[in-house]
Design an enzyme around this catalytic site. Structure first.
Site, PDB file in Angstrom:
ATOM      1  N   LYS A   1     -11.869  -7.607   5.914  1.00 28.34           N
ATOM      2  CA  LYS A   1     -11.267  -6.759   6.943  1.00 28.34           C
ATOM      3  C   LYS A   1     -12.142  -5.552   7.209  1.00 28.34           C
ATOM      4  O   LYS A   1     -12.581  -4.914   6.258  1.00 28.34           O
ATOM      5  CB  LYS A   1      -9.897  -6.299   6.437  1.00 28.34           C
ATOM      6  CG  LYS A   1      -9.189  -5.337   7.341  1.00 28.34           C
ATOM      7  CD  LYS A   1      -7.963  -4.802   6.668  1.00 28.34           C
ATOM      8  CE  LYS A   1      -7.346  -3.760   7.569  1.00 28.34           C
ATOM      9  NZ  LYS A   1      -6.248  -3.085   6.953  1.00 28.34           N
TER      10      LYS A   1
ATOM     11  N   GLU B   1     -16.353  -7.728  -5.083  1.00 28.44           N
ATOM     12  CA  GLU B   1     -14.918  -7.462  -4.897  1.00 28.44           C
ATOM     13  C   GLU B   1     -14.130  -8.777  -4.863  1.00 28.44           C
ATOM     14  O   GLU B   1     -13.077  -8.899  -5.487  1.00 28.44           O
ATOM     15  CB  GLU B   1     -14.675  -6.700  -3.585  1.00 28.44           C
ATOM     16  CG  GLU B   1     -15.053  -5.231  -3.609  1.00 28.44           C
ATOM     17  CD  GLU B   1     -14.032  -4.376  -4.366  1.00 28.44           C
ATOM     18  OE1 GLU B   1     -13.084  -4.917  -4.951  1.00 28.44           O
ATOM     19  OE2 GLU B   1     -14.211  -3.139  -4.370  1.00 28.44           O
TER      20      GLU B   1
ATOM     21  N   LYS C   1     -12.337  -4.821   1.927  1.00 28.59           N
ATOM     22  CA  LYS C   1     -11.772  -3.978   2.983  1.00 28.59           C
ATOM     23  C   LYS C   1     -12.668  -2.756   3.148  1.00 28.59           C
ATOM     24  O   LYS C   1     -12.885  -1.999   2.198  1.00 28.59           O
ATOM     25  CB  LYS C   1     -10.351  -3.559   2.626  1.00 28.59           C
ATOM     26  CG  LYS C   1      -9.743  -2.638   3.670  1.00 28.59           C
ATOM     27  CD  LYS C   1      -8.290  -2.317   3.387  1.00 28.59           C
ATOM     28  CE  LYS C   1      -7.757  -1.326   4.397  1.00 28.59           C
ATOM     29  NZ  LYS C   1      -6.362  -0.970   4.144  1.00 28.59           N
TER      30      LYS C   1
ATOM     31  N   CYS D   1       0.861  -1.183   0.000  1.00 22.24           N
ATOM     32  CA  CYS D   1       0.000   0.000   0.000  1.00 22.24           C
ATOM     33  C   CYS D   1       0.890   1.223   0.000  1.00 22.24           C
ATOM     34  O   CYS D   1       2.063   1.142   0.361  1.00 22.24           O
ATOM     35  CB  CYS D   1      -0.914   0.015   1.222  1.00 22.24           C
ATOM     36  SG  CYS D   1      -2.249   1.228   1.055  1.00 22.24           S
TER      37      CYS D   1
HETATM   38  C1  PBG Z   1      -2.984   0.200   4.867  1.00 19.15           C
HETATM   39  C2  PBG Z   1      -3.558  -0.645   5.933  1.00 19.15           C
HETATM   40  C3  PBG Z   1      -4.421  -0.289   6.987  1.00 19.15           C
HETATM   41  C4  PBG Z   1      -4.557  -1.427   7.773  1.00 19.15           C
HETATM   42  C5  PBG Z   1      -3.828  -2.434   7.167  1.00 19.15           C
HETATM   43  N1  PBG Z   1      -3.248  -1.946   6.014  1.00 19.15           N
HETATM   44  C6  PBG Z   1      -4.989   1.007   7.381  1.00 19.15           C
HETATM   45  C7  PBG Z   1      -5.955   1.719   6.562  1.00 19.15           C
HETATM   46  O1  PBG Z   1      -6.460   1.256   5.552  1.00 19.15           O
HETATM   47  O2  PBG Z   1      -6.210   2.847   6.950  1.00 19.15           O
HETATM   48  C8  PBG Z   1      -5.341  -1.522   9.055  1.00 19.15           C
HETATM   49  C9  PBG Z   1      -4.863  -2.515  10.032  1.00 19.15           C
HETATM   50  C10 PBG Z   1      -5.387  -2.391  11.411  1.00 19.15           C
HETATM   51  O3  PBG Z   1      -6.216  -1.522  11.756  1.00 19.15           O
HETATM   52  O4  PBG Z   1      -4.962  -3.208  12.214  1.00 19.15           O
HETATM   53  N2  PBG Z   1      -3.828   0.631   3.901  1.00 19.15           N
END
Ligand code: PBG
Length: 322
Positions: free
Chosen positions: A248, A233, A195, A120
């Site tokens: 997630k 998705e 997500k 990311c």
């Molecule tokens: C990066 C990412 C995030 C999480 C995992 N990868 C944060 C977001 O999307 O803001 C969240 C993980 C967690 O809250 O434990 N994009």
């Protein structure tokens, strides 16, 4: 058959029969421990909102990995906090980027620990969004280019699996193509497929220093109200080549995990995210709940819902009991 011929309590009477008929069993290999790595030496910055978790420099991260592996943890998921950030997150693609360095060091010290890299841009961009900004919003197609580049760079550094968490359309396909073109046909992709734009990520954004500096992530992450869309998705990610799909957060989305399980024949991961973890820790610190029992119950429920793999900050605390 009804009462009094049927008495379900008969098999609950002893530990032996309760264990025999237990439908869902947690195992060490189900769990993945997320870790945060930052530049420097001998650094162990506590993450206040996530007790027991730290931003570690590479040297201490390696020590942590040795300890986790000796306790039975088989896999870690790495997040990097870089020295500098840039507008496009390109710092994440550098040969000696922070996760690249961490991966090489872990693979040298604990070669059998399975290393997964979160893919990311949000930890690497000055604005904290997951991709390149054009006209005030994250531009999908130019972000695919940086994500693919980041994936190839981390594959070169030696990760065992990549896990794109950005929620751009088409990223699994773009990453698959780039990996294949560079000789990484055997590198699996665990896609954060469903997500959600969730408030449960609050503590993580402190941990990873990745909070968006303007707006929110609602133009790319999913609306918590939707589950039909989650199936779309997941379907697209499978078609694009995802080896594992993820839902997630986990706990408010157990129904989504179950729908994915019932609709697709593919391994499912669930991310028991930072907010879910921190709520348990906070209540336990106050003495309001039994942390250990609650943790086992939560992780079991995620597995019962249909997850094969669980990413959880609780891993380090409960692995030895499994
Ligand atoms: C990066 C990412 C995030 C999480 C995992 N990868 C944060 C977001 O999307 O803001 C969240 C993980 C967690 O809250 O434990 N994009």
């Amino acid at each position: 058959m009804t009462f009094p011929i049927t008495r379900l309590r008969r098999l609950r009477k002893t530990v032996v029969t309760r264990n025999m008929i237990r439908e869902t069993k947690l195992a060490k290999e189900d769990l993945i421990m997320p870790l945060f790595v930052r530049p420097g030496k001998n650094i162990k910055n506590p993450i206040n909102s996530m007790p027991g978790n730290y931003q570690l420099s590479v040297d201490l991260l390696v020590e942590k990995c040795k300890e986790l592996y000796s306790k039975g943890v088989q896999s870690v998921l790495l997040f990097g906090i870089p020295e500098h950030k840039d507008e496009h997150g390109l710092v994440a693609c550098e040969h000696d980027g922070i996760v690249q360095q961490a991966t090489k060091a872990i693979k040298e010290a604990v070669p059998n620990l399975f290393v997964i890299a979160d893919i990311c841009n949000c930890e690497y961009t000055t604005h904290g969004h997951c991709g390149t900004i054009i006209d005030g919003d994250v531009d999908n197609d130019s972000t695919l280019v940086t994500l693919a580049k980041q994936s190839v760079s981390l594959a070169e550094a030696g990760v065992d699996m990549v896990a794109p968490s950005d929620m751009m359309d088409g990223r699994v396909g773009a990453i698959r193509d780039a990996l294949d073109e560079n000789g990484f046909q055997n590198m699996p992709i665990m896609a954060y497929s469903a997500k959600y734009a969730s408030a449960f990520y609050g503590p993580f954004r402190d941990a990873a220093e990745s909070a968006p500096q303007f707006g929110n992530r609602a133009t790319y992450q999913m609306d918590p109200a939707n589950s039909n869309e989650a199936l779309r998705e997941v379907e697209l990610d499978i078609v694009e080549g995802a080896d594992i799909v993820m839902v997630k957060p986990a706990l408010s989305y157990l129904d989504v995990i179950r729908r994915v399980k019932d609709n697709f024949n593919v391994p499912i991961a669930a991310y028991n995210v930072s907010g879910e973890f921190s709520m348990v820790k906070a209540a336990a610190e106050k003495g309001w709940i039994d942390e250990n029992r609650i943790t086992l119950e939560i992780l079991t429920s995620i597995k019962r819902a249909g997850a094969d793999i669980i990413i959880s900050y609780h891993t380090q605390d409960i692995i030895e009991q499994l």
